[in-house]
Design a protein around this motif. Structure first.
Motif, PDB file in Angstrom:
ATOM      1  N   GLY A 183      -5.524 -20.564 -62.537  1.00  0.00           N
ATOM      2  CA  GLY A 183      -4.889 -19.715 -61.545  1.00  0.00           C
ATOM      3  C   GLY A 183      -3.713 -18.973 -62.143  1.00  0.00           C
ATOM      4  N   TRP A 184      -3.402 -17.820 -61.567  1.00  0.00           N
ATOM      5  CA  TRP A 184      -2.274 -16.999 -62.017  1.00  0.00           C
ATOM      6  C   TRP A 184      -1.361 -16.765 -60.816  1.00  0.00           C
ATOM      7  CZ3 TRP A 184      -0.961 -15.594 -66.863  1.00  0.00           C
ATOM      8  CH2 TRP A 184       0.048 -14.641 -67.014  1.00  0.00           C
ATOM      9  N   THR A 185      -0.088 -17.057 -60.980  1.00  0.00           N
ATOM     10  CA  THR A 185       0.866 -16.904 -59.881  1.00  0.00           C
ATOM     11  C   THR A 185       1.455 -15.500 -59.877  1.00  0.00           C
ATOM     12  OG1 THR A 185       1.460 -19.250 -59.956  1.00  0.00           O
ATOM     13  CG2 THR A 185       2.993 -17.767 -58.846  1.00  0.00           C
ATOM     14  N   GLN A 218       4.357 -13.374 -58.033  1.00  0.00           N
ATOM     15  CA  GLN A 218       5.519 -13.572 -57.183  1.00  0.00           C
ATOM     16  C   GLN A 218       6.563 -12.488 -57.403  1.00  0.00           C
ATOM     17  OE1 GLN A 218       7.471 -17.282 -58.036  1.00  0.00           O
ATOM     18  NE2 GLN A 218       7.218 -17.081 -60.242  1.00  0.00           N
ATOM     19  N   THR A 266       7.873 -13.998 -51.883  1.00  0.00           N
ATOM     20  CA  THR A 266       6.812 -14.967 -51.697  1.00  0.00           C
ATOM     21  C   THR A 266       6.016 -15.068 -52.987  1.00  0.00           C
ATOM     22  OG1 THR A 266       4.984 -15.622 -50.238  1.00  0.00           O
ATOM     23  CG2 THR A 266       5.110 -13.300 -50.840  1.00  0.00           C
ATOM     24  N   ARG A 267       5.039 -15.923 -52.984  1.00  0.00           N
ATOM     25  CA  ARG A 267       4.165 -16.075 -54.145  1.00  0.00           C
ATOM     26  C   ARG A 267       2.762 -16.392 -53.667  1.00  0.00           C
ATOM     27  NH1 ARG A 267       6.512 -21.041 -57.397  1.00  0.00           N
ATOM     28  NH2 ARG A 267       4.476 -21.020 -58.399  1.00  0.00           N
ATOM     29  N   VAL A 268       1.791 -15.901 -54.396  1.00  0.00           N
ATOM     30  CA  VAL A 268       0.400 -16.239 -54.107  1.00  0.00           C
ATOM     31  C   VAL A 268      -0.270 -16.644 -55.411  1.00  0.00           C
ATOM     32  CG1 VAL A 268       0.255 -14.638 -52.151  1.00  0.00           C
ATOM     33  CG2 VAL A 268      -0.474 -13.891 -54.420  1.00  0.00           C
ATOM     34  N   ILE A 269      -1.271 -17.455 -55.274  1.00  0.00           N
ATOM     35  CA  ILE A 269      -2.042 -17.909 -56.436  1.00  0.00           C
ATOM     36  C   ILE A 269      -3.348 -17.137 -56.500  1.00  0.00           C
ATOM     37  CG2 ILE A 269      -3.098 -19.865 -57.619  1.00  0.00           C
ATOM     38  CD1 ILE A 269      -0.056 -20.059 -57.302  1.00  0.00           C
ATOM     39  N   GLY A 297      -1.689 -20.943 -50.160  1.00  0.00           N
ATOM     40  CA  GLY A 297      -1.077 -19.945 -51.032  1.00  0.00           C
ATOM     41  C   GLY A 297      -2.047 -19.137 -51.857  1.00  0.00           C
ATOM     42  N   SER A 298      -3.344 -19.374 -51.688  1.00  0.00           N
ATOM     43  CA  SER A 298      -4.321 -18.611 -52.466  1.00  0.00           C
ATOM     44  C   SER A 298      -4.417 -17.181 -51.947  1.00  0.00           C
ATOM     45  CB  SER A 298      -5.701 -19.268 -52.401  1.00  0.00           C
ATOM     46  OG  SER A 298      -5.699 -20.507 -53.078  1.00  0.00           O
ATOM     47  N   GLU A 315       2.122  -7.406 -64.716  1.00  0.00           N
ATOM     48  CA  GLU A 315       2.393  -8.673 -65.394  1.00  0.00           C
ATOM     49  C   GLU A 315       2.072  -8.571 -66.889  1.00  0.00           C
ATOM     50  OE1 GLU A 315       2.657 -12.200 -63.711  1.00  0.00           O
ATOM     51  OE2 GLU A 315       3.653 -11.064 -62.124  1.00  0.00           O
TER      52      GLU A 315
END
Length: 210
Positions: A114-116, A118, A134-137, A162-163, A198
């Motif tokens: 997985g890559w975060t 945010q 916020t952050r999502v995976i 959070g996905s 990123e």
């Protein structure tokens, strides 16, 4: 969920194919797109068609099992689309892009599942997000020629809190979805942009950016 008529789905899929091809996210005949129809079937792209040159004849119908309803051959990855419709009843459209950035990210980090994402303003483009704080995976699954293998890995990751409404297949590409084609487009564009940002950040940190 916004189910569409077949006529609406065909014109929408043709348009989204040209848009994705224009972004460079649908090289050769890669990618596949689908829409949930109001009669319970699904509109999907026909196998082997260049997505930048789609016509309405390149969009077909399949039933919930993936069987063709009009004698045409569906995309080889139709099963992955149907898995998302099965797992998420509110999903009305699924898109699959093949950007070099999405592929490069998963190849550069072969051990990640997985890559975060945010802190990006672009996170507000994802359904339900109202802030960049916020952050999502973004789940990552290994590629396989067996769609059932990908489905089994993907399904377990996407139910985690959070996905994102998207996932990456390693060395292959990005899947994104939404309540309709417009929302699915926003998801794909936002996630692709964040992946590119990123990678650019990583390049700057490593002193390798131009």
């Amino acid at each position: 969920m916004a189910a569409s008529s077949f006529a609406e789905a065909r014109s929408g899929i043709v348009a989204v194919g040209r848009w994705l091809d224009g972004k460079g996210w649908a090289p050769a005949t890669s990618g596949n797109y689908s829409v949930r129809l109001d009669d319970g079937s699904f509109a999907v792209t026909v196998s082997g068609r260049h997505k930048g040159r789609l016509t309405e004849d390149d969009v077909m119908r399949v039933d919930v099992s993936g069987a063709s309803l009009d004698g045409k051959k569906p995309s080889a990855e139709t099963a992955l689309h149907l898995a998302l419709y099965r797992d998420f009843p509110d999903v009305g459209a699924v898109l699959h892009s093949h950007s070099s950035n999405a592929v490069g990210l998963t190849r550069a980090f072969p051990d990640l599942t997985g890559w975060t994402l945010q802190g990006h303003e672009m996170l507000k483009a994802l359904p339900g997000n109202t802030t960049h704080e916020t952050r999502v995976i973004l789940p990552i699954v290994d590629n396989s020629q067996d769609m059932a293998v990908i489905d089994a890995k993907m399904s377990s990751l996407l139910v985690k809190p959070g996905s994102a409404p998207a996932y990456l297949i390693r060395a292959h590409g990005l899947y994104g979805w939404g309540k309709d084609l417009a929302e699915a487009e926003r998801v794909i564009e936002a996630v692709e942009w964040m992946i590119a940002a990123e990678l650019a950040e990583i390049g700057f940190r490593n002193g390798s950016a131009a």
